[in-house]
Design an enzyme around this catalytic site. Sequence first.
Site, PDB file in Angstrom:
ATOM      1  N   THR A 157      13.652   5.507  10.346  1.00  0.00           N
ATOM      2  CA  THR A 157      14.578   4.284  10.717  1.00  0.00           C
ATOM      3  C   THR A 157      13.966   3.058  10.124  1.00  0.00           C
ATOM      4  O   THR A 157      12.901   2.822  10.265  1.00  0.00           O
ATOM      5  CB  THR A 157      14.824   4.428  12.029  1.00  0.00           C
TER       6      THR A 157
ATOM      7  N   ASN B 120      -5.097 -11.073  -7.131  1.00  0.00           N
ATOM      8  CA  ASN B 120      -4.896 -11.558  -5.713  1.00  0.00           C
ATOM      9  C   ASN B 120      -6.369 -12.596  -5.824  1.00  0.00           C
ATOM     10  O   ASN B 120      -6.180 -13.357  -5.135  1.00  0.00           O
ATOM     11  CB  ASN B 120      -5.009 -10.507  -4.823  1.00  0.00           C
TER      12      ASN B 120
ATOM     13  N   SER C 244       5.208  -6.829  -1.320  1.00  0.00           N
ATOM     14  CA  SER C 244       4.669  -6.772  -0.017  1.00  0.00           C
ATOM     15  C   SER C 244       5.394  -8.126   0.594  1.00  0.00           C
ATOM     16  O   SER C 244       5.024  -9.294   0.054  1.00  0.00           O
ATOM     17  CB  SER C 244       3.055  -6.723   0.081  1.00  0.00           C
TER      18      SER C 244
ATOM     19  N   GLN D 223       1.682 -10.444  -5.980  1.00  0.00           N
ATOM     20  CA  GLN D 223       1.421 -11.951  -6.005  1.00  0.00           C
ATOM     21  C   GLN D 223       2.364 -12.434  -6.902  1.00  0.00           C
ATOM     22  O   GLN D 223       2.315 -13.657  -7.136  1.00  0.00           O
ATOM     23  CB  GLN D 223      -0.235 -12.116  -6.473  1.00  0.00           C
TER      24      GLN D 223
ATOM     25  N   CYS E 108      -8.925  -7.649   2.169  1.00  0.00           N
ATOM     26  CA  CYS E 108      -9.450  -6.292   2.533  1.00  0.00           C
ATOM     27  C   CYS E 108     -10.641  -5.991   2.187  1.00  0.00           C
ATOM     28  O   CYS E 108     -11.536  -5.158   2.624  1.00  0.00           O
ATOM     29  CB  CYS E 108      -8.459  -5.481   1.824  1.00  0.00           C
TER      30      CYS E 108
ATOM     31  N   HIS F 204       4.770 -10.036   3.455  1.00  0.00           N
ATOM     32  CA  HIS F 204       3.888 -11.075   4.022  1.00  0.00           C
ATOM     33  C   HIS F 204       3.303 -11.974   3.027  1.00  0.00           C
ATOM     34  O   HIS F 204       2.528 -12.686   3.646  1.00  0.00           O
ATOM     35  CB  HIS F 204       2.910 -10.266   5.117  1.00  0.00           C
TER      36      HIS F 204
ATOM     37  N   THR G 247       0.788  -1.113  -0.073  1.00  0.00           N
ATOM     38  CA  THR G 247      -0.014   0.140  -0.083  1.00  0.00           C
ATOM     39  C   THR G 247       1.045   1.094  -0.119  1.00  0.00           C
ATOM     40  O   THR G 247       0.585   2.231  -0.747  1.00  0.00           O
ATOM     41  CB  THR G 247      -0.937   0.035   1.222  1.00  0.00           C
TER      42      THR G 247
END
Length: 679
Positions: free
Chosen positions: A248, A160, A210, A190, A337, A212, A72
Amino acid sequence: MKEIYLDSNATTCVLPAAVAAARQAMEQGYGNPSSTHATGLQAKAMMDGVRQRASGLLGVGDGRLMFNSGATEGIQTAVLSALCALRERRDAGKRIGSLLLYGATEHKAVPESLAHWNRLLGLNLEVRKLPVDAHGRHDLQALDALIGDTAMLCTMAANNETGVISDLSAIAQLLQERGADAYWMVDCVQALGKLKLNLAATRIDYAPFSGHKLYAPKGIGMLYVRAGAPFTPLMMGGGQEAGLRSGTENMAGIAALGAVLVALDDGKTFRSHAELVAFRAQLVSSLERAFPGIVFNMPFDLSLPTTLNFSVPGLSSKELLDLFDAARVRVSSGSACSAAKALPSYVLEAMHVPQWRASSAIRLSFGPLIDAATIAAACARIERCGEALRSSCLLPSALAPSPLDGAQDGVIQLSVDGQCTWLLSDAASASCVVIDPVAALVPRLAAFIRCQHLALRAIVHTTAPADHGVARLALLQELVIEQVGHVDIDGELALGQQRLRRVECGENHVYLLGQRFAFIGTLAPEALTPLLDAALLTPGTVLCGARDDGSICCTVRTAQEGIVPAADLQLDAASLPAFLRQHPDAILVDVREAYEHAACAGTVFEGCAVHSVPLSRLAGQVAAWLQQPQCPLVFFCRSGNRSARASACLRRLGHAAAWQLNGGMAMAEATRHPLAIAA
């Protein structure tokens, strides 16, 4: 039994090596990579090593690759960068095009980002969907017609929800042939670990990733920016990531992502493409055996082998999700989502599949870490789910019908869109009556009646049907019956040893099953006073209406007195064992549907008897429970929603000891308490 997780397109577990790498980064390599002392330099070396490995795997070349929080943020940064450049070009008097074009099946983060920055930057360009074809691939003819006026194009590498792989080469060729100068973002979320990528060799300007989605933790991602593509930082501050993304760095996340990339590079940790295709074929075979008539909503030859999207005629996505969850197989109804919104899949709607498929689709997805044993176990449970549906008369079966579950008088409530149909079945005479049929429920009614080999004695209405008899005719046609009996001139119909009696109440009919049940349609309870005065009803008569307002049923007494259920209806999984020790006479009631109960493997609560009373059969059981108002009842289901309705119903009816398991089996499993055994 262990859960089988088949929702990897939503998120994945974390690779053990990634967990170890994150722990090492937090415990030992905790330096700030911006620090110039040895500890900071060591952290920077680790981060640079991960970036170098990612750059090699993705073919970044001279492009830039920054770490961020995930897709995102990457999408936001890419859109902001492109739109800022477009505004500068327009302010300089250059033509930029009027369209912000995105694929109709893109993740919602894309059109939302386009609309957001378009508005904030004052560009006021048109945000438009690019159609897809029936296979879910971008309509190249439509793109050809629009590309000349497109300022930014957003597509994805693989979808997705369906796993459909975009024809990026054809899109790139079209951009080149038309000399288009539109900025191009490709969502590669994906694609990581599933498709070979060589980004520098493409026309792609931006590509978000992404972690995860491929066994790294949540909160870590990457954004590729092509060499020469415009860039505007989304986050300004200390100048980290070479000034591209301040803040950071998430060193634990980067270390974990690095471990996943090492696994990708070694060629041993993850399954090969051929193995994944074979696993998908196994799952497809089991799904076809389990669910006759199943329809797959994606073309296998154009899709990732790790994603299946399907619909089953006559079954909603919620029913299938509940069924799979009872068997401890985790799937989803689409994008995680969007799942909470309970809307038809916009991805499937864009592919112009029939509405019933878009509304009832299930997504099953697995990652390249999966093994043969897990696939075999998943196939076995999927086929068990099919057997559970057949035994509950929700799928065609050559098997003998399952016996009725013994609920009092066989009173079954079916609901859809706020309307109720009631089915009265009598096991002894193998006959039934349908009250106030709703057209949408006809397939379910017909399947149950056929499966149980019941003789349909009558179809009756409490008032003139709003559909002018369409549902009645449809049910007769489904059952291949020309006509059925009716309530005779004396207003009675025999249903085995029971008598269904029709009485007039104004312009409405009320159907009485003895003094135990009154089917009142849309009649207000206060209109029943004459029937109560005539002793046709008692204060304890259960009233069954034609509207589903969430209350399931009520009694004459509660309708008159307006009893409000107590607020303390909930027990959590941690307190349940103590409650059961304190109340050894408590009855545990599973209000999931019979097919969910049948799909469970083993016991739900160790050492405790569990009664299966589906919510649809609750009305038929309440009278018996009300005769023992002090006997504790503990209702449970998958998530707590249905059990909350059941406990509230009993409390409203005057049963002071009705409780529900808060959070349902999902939370009971999460606590891993000895009493809660995964079904």
